[in-house]
Design a protein around this motif. Sequence first.
Motif, PDB file in Angstrom:
ATOM      1  N   LEU A 249      41.618  41.471  40.804  1.00 23.40           N
ATOM      2  CA  LEU A 249      42.228  42.772  40.588  1.00 23.40           C
ATOM      3  C   LEU A 249      41.393  43.643  39.647  1.00 23.40           C
ATOM      4  N   ALA A 250      40.567  43.014  38.818  1.00 26.83           N
ATOM      5  CA  ALA A 250      39.728  43.759  37.877  1.00 26.83           C
ATOM      6  C   ALA A 250      38.524  44.330  38.616  1.00 26.83           C
ATOM      7  N   HIS A 251      38.411  45.645  38.686  1.00 25.85           N
ATOM      8  CA  HIS A 251      37.286  46.299  39.345  1.00 25.85           C
ATOM      9  C   HIS A 251      36.128  46.423  38.377  1.00 25.85           C
ATOM     10  N   LEU A 252      34.984  45.865  38.756  1.00 24.35           N
ATOM     11  CA  LEU A 252      33.802  45.899  37.900  1.00 24.35           C
ATOM     12  C   LEU A 252      32.923  47.089  38.265  1.00 24.35           C
ATOM     13  N   ALA A 253      32.178  47.567  37.300  1.00 23.41           N
ATOM     14  CA  ALA A 253      31.292  48.712  37.525  1.00 23.41           C
ATOM     15  C   ALA A 253      30.349  48.404  38.691  1.00 23.41           C
ATOM     16  N   PRO A 254      30.261  49.297  39.680  1.00 20.76           N
ATOM     17  CA  PRO A 254      29.511  48.987  40.911  1.00 20.76           C
ATOM     18  C   PRO A 254      28.012  48.839  40.704  1.00 20.76           C
ATOM     19  N   HIS A 255      27.464  49.401  39.634  1.00 24.50           N
ATOM     20  CA  HIS A 255      26.016  49.358  39.455  1.00 24.50           C
ATOM     21  C   HIS A 255      25.538  48.049  38.833  1.00 24.50           C
ATOM     22  N   LEU A 256      26.451  47.199  38.384  1.00 28.23           N
ATOM     23  CA  LEU A 256      26.043  45.979  37.695  1.00 28.23           C
ATOM     24  C   LEU A 256      25.478  44.962  38.691  1.00 28.23           C
ATOM     25  N   PRO A 257      24.362  44.314  38.352  1.00 29.32           N
ATOM     26  CA  PRO A 257      23.762  43.316  39.258  1.00 29.32           C
ATOM     27  C   PRO A 257      24.448  41.959  39.129  1.00 29.32           C
ATOM     28  N   VAL A 258      25.718  41.924  39.520  1.00 27.92           N
ATOM     29  CA  VAL A 258      26.472  40.672  39.480  1.00 27.92           C
ATOM     30  C   VAL A 258      27.105  40.436  40.839  1.00 27.92           C
ATOM     31  N   THR A 259      27.425  39.167  41.107  1.00 28.05           N
ATOM     32  CA  THR A 259      28.029  38.766  42.379  1.00 28.05           C
ATOM     33  C   THR A 259      29.306  37.985  42.101  1.00 28.05           C
ATOM     34  N   ARG A 260      30.340  38.300  42.852  1.00 24.28           N
ATOM     35  CA  ARG A 260      31.574  37.508  42.819  1.00 24.28           C
ATOM     36  C   ARG A 260      31.474  36.393  43.853  1.00 24.28           C
ATOM     37  N   VAL A 261      31.813  35.186  43.446  1.00 27.31           N
ATOM     38  CA  VAL A 261      31.843  34.049  44.365  1.00 27.31           C
ATOM     39  C   VAL A 261      33.259  33.473  44.347  1.00 27.31           C
ATOM     40  N   ARG A 262      33.860  33.341  45.510  1.00 26.85           N
ATOM     41  CA  ARG A 262      35.222  32.821  45.576  1.00 26.85           C
ATOM     42  C   ARG A 262      35.234  31.325  45.282  1.00 26.85           C
ATOM     43  N   CYS A 263      36.368  30.875  44.728  1.00 27.73           N
ATOM     44  CA  CYS A 263      36.456  29.500  44.241  1.00 27.73           C
ATOM     45  C   CYS A 263      37.439  28.682  45.068  1.00 27.73           C
ATOM     46  N   THR A 264      37.091  27.422  45.295  1.00 32.00           N
ATOM     47  CA  THR A 264      38.050  26.491  45.878  1.00 32.00           C
ATOM     48  C   THR A 264      39.084  26.135  44.805  1.00 32.00           C
ATOM     49  N   GLY A 265      40.212  25.616  45.235  1.00 35.44           N
ATOM     50  CA  GLY A 265      41.247  25.242  44.276  1.00 35.44           C
ATOM     51  C   GLY A 265      42.194  26.362  43.926  1.00 35.44           C
ATOM     52  N   ASP A 266      41.886  27.595  44.363  1.00 33.12           N
ATOM     53  CA  ASP A 266      42.777  28.740  44.208  1.00 33.12           C
ATOM     54  C   ASP A 266      43.200  29.015  42.762  1.00 33.12           C
ATOM     55  N   PRO A 267      42.252  29.115  41.814  1.00 26.89           N
ATOM     56  CA  PRO A 267      42.666  29.553  40.474  1.00 26.89           C
ATOM     57  C   PRO A 267      43.152  30.997  40.525  1.00 26.89           C
ATOM     58  N   HIS A 268      44.286  31.283  39.898  1.00 28.67           N
ATOM     59  CA  HIS A 268      44.849  32.637  39.971  1.00 28.67           C
ATOM     60  C   HIS A 268      45.817  32.860  38.822  1.00 28.67           C
ATOM     61  N   ARG A 269      46.182  34.103  38.637  1.00 32.79           N
ATOM     62  CA  ARG A 269      47.256  34.464  37.715  1.00 32.79           C
ATOM     63  C   ARG A 269      48.352  35.152  38.527  1.00 32.79           C
ATOM     64  N   LYS A 270      49.582  35.031  38.074  1.00 33.57           N
ATOM     65  CA  LYS A 270      50.715  35.641  38.770  1.00 33.57           C
ATOM     66  C   LYS A 270      51.070  36.967  38.101  1.00 33.57           C
ATOM     67  N   ILE A 271      51.216  38.008  38.925  1.00 37.99           N
ATOM     68  CA  ILE A 271      51.582  39.335  38.452  1.00 37.99           C
ATOM     69  C   ILE A 271      53.028  39.601  38.863  1.00 37.99           C
ATOM     70  N   LEU A 272      53.829  40.108  37.928  1.00 40.87           N
ATOM     71  CA  LEU A 272      55.243  40.340  38.155  1.00 40.87           C
ATOM     72  C   LEU A 272      55.592  41.802  37.905  1.00 40.87           C
TER      73      LEU A 272
END
Length: 301
Positions: A249-272
């Motif tokens: 949900l956190a949008h990172l600055a588009p110009h940053l040279p970083v990559t998101r890699v999805r994780c097995t095991g489904d780590p997450h936080r719950k939003i209410l």
Amino acid sequence: MIDLRRLHVLRAVEHYGTVTAAARALHLTTSAASQQVRQLARELGVDLLEPKGRGVRLTVAAQSLLTHADAIQARWERAELDLRADHADPAGLLRVSGFPTAVSVLLAPAAARLREHHPRLVLRIQESEVPESFDLLFEGETDLAVVETTPRNPPPGDARFDQQPLLDDPFDLVVPDTHRLAGLRRIGLAEAAREDWIAPVESSPCRPHVLSACGAAGFTPDVVHHARDWNATAHLVALGLGVALVPRLAHLAPHLPVTRVRCTGDPHRKILTCTRAGGRERPAVAAALEQLRELAATAVA
């Protein structure tokens, strides 16, 4: 006849934990708050506070009384709804609050949509961390809050609040574009066990999620840097100072040279979403919840 203002002071003592903290929240002196509780005790003919160390705690009678007080508050919310039943179109003032990412990705877009569809509705947004959002709800200073689950939240069955799931927000591993893991579609976190890590600060509600996810993968992360803001975290990652778990949900600055890699095991936080008990049915709140659900459906795809 019970003075409901005194009952509210007692509710505040239970909510904030001490007479002093309750008095501060209600803009009273400590002696004035204590006097209100003593007067309520005299009216009812029961003790409401008893000594505990250097402070006080609520008696069994007080706890029983609060069960009824919470029900009275919920009934009052519904009574206000009934009085406005002939004004079903959302109108008037709606106050919403949420943690920073929720404001950016959910509450601000929802407010823009509501302004377009319901011009008689006036929105007020307040950025607040999770504990403050519950305080604002209790004090009647906000009508709807978007919060994340933390160990310090009121329990789901707390009669004062109506807490409902909005979405599960997955954590992605964020690495520099040139990192050995950057080209992978999905990884197990154990593959990053030997990396330097950037973690949320101690007070962040996301810190336990990050440490638990790493623990579930069989390692304790070597945390070398701490950050409060997700984009600050991403800047550290971009400069090769470590890797990090960042909620999608956190949008990172588009110009940053970083990559998101999805994780097995489904780590997450719950939003209410959270309202006071009985407040969810108000037309303005219901309209806001509808927009939040629509936004949440695509927010973390």
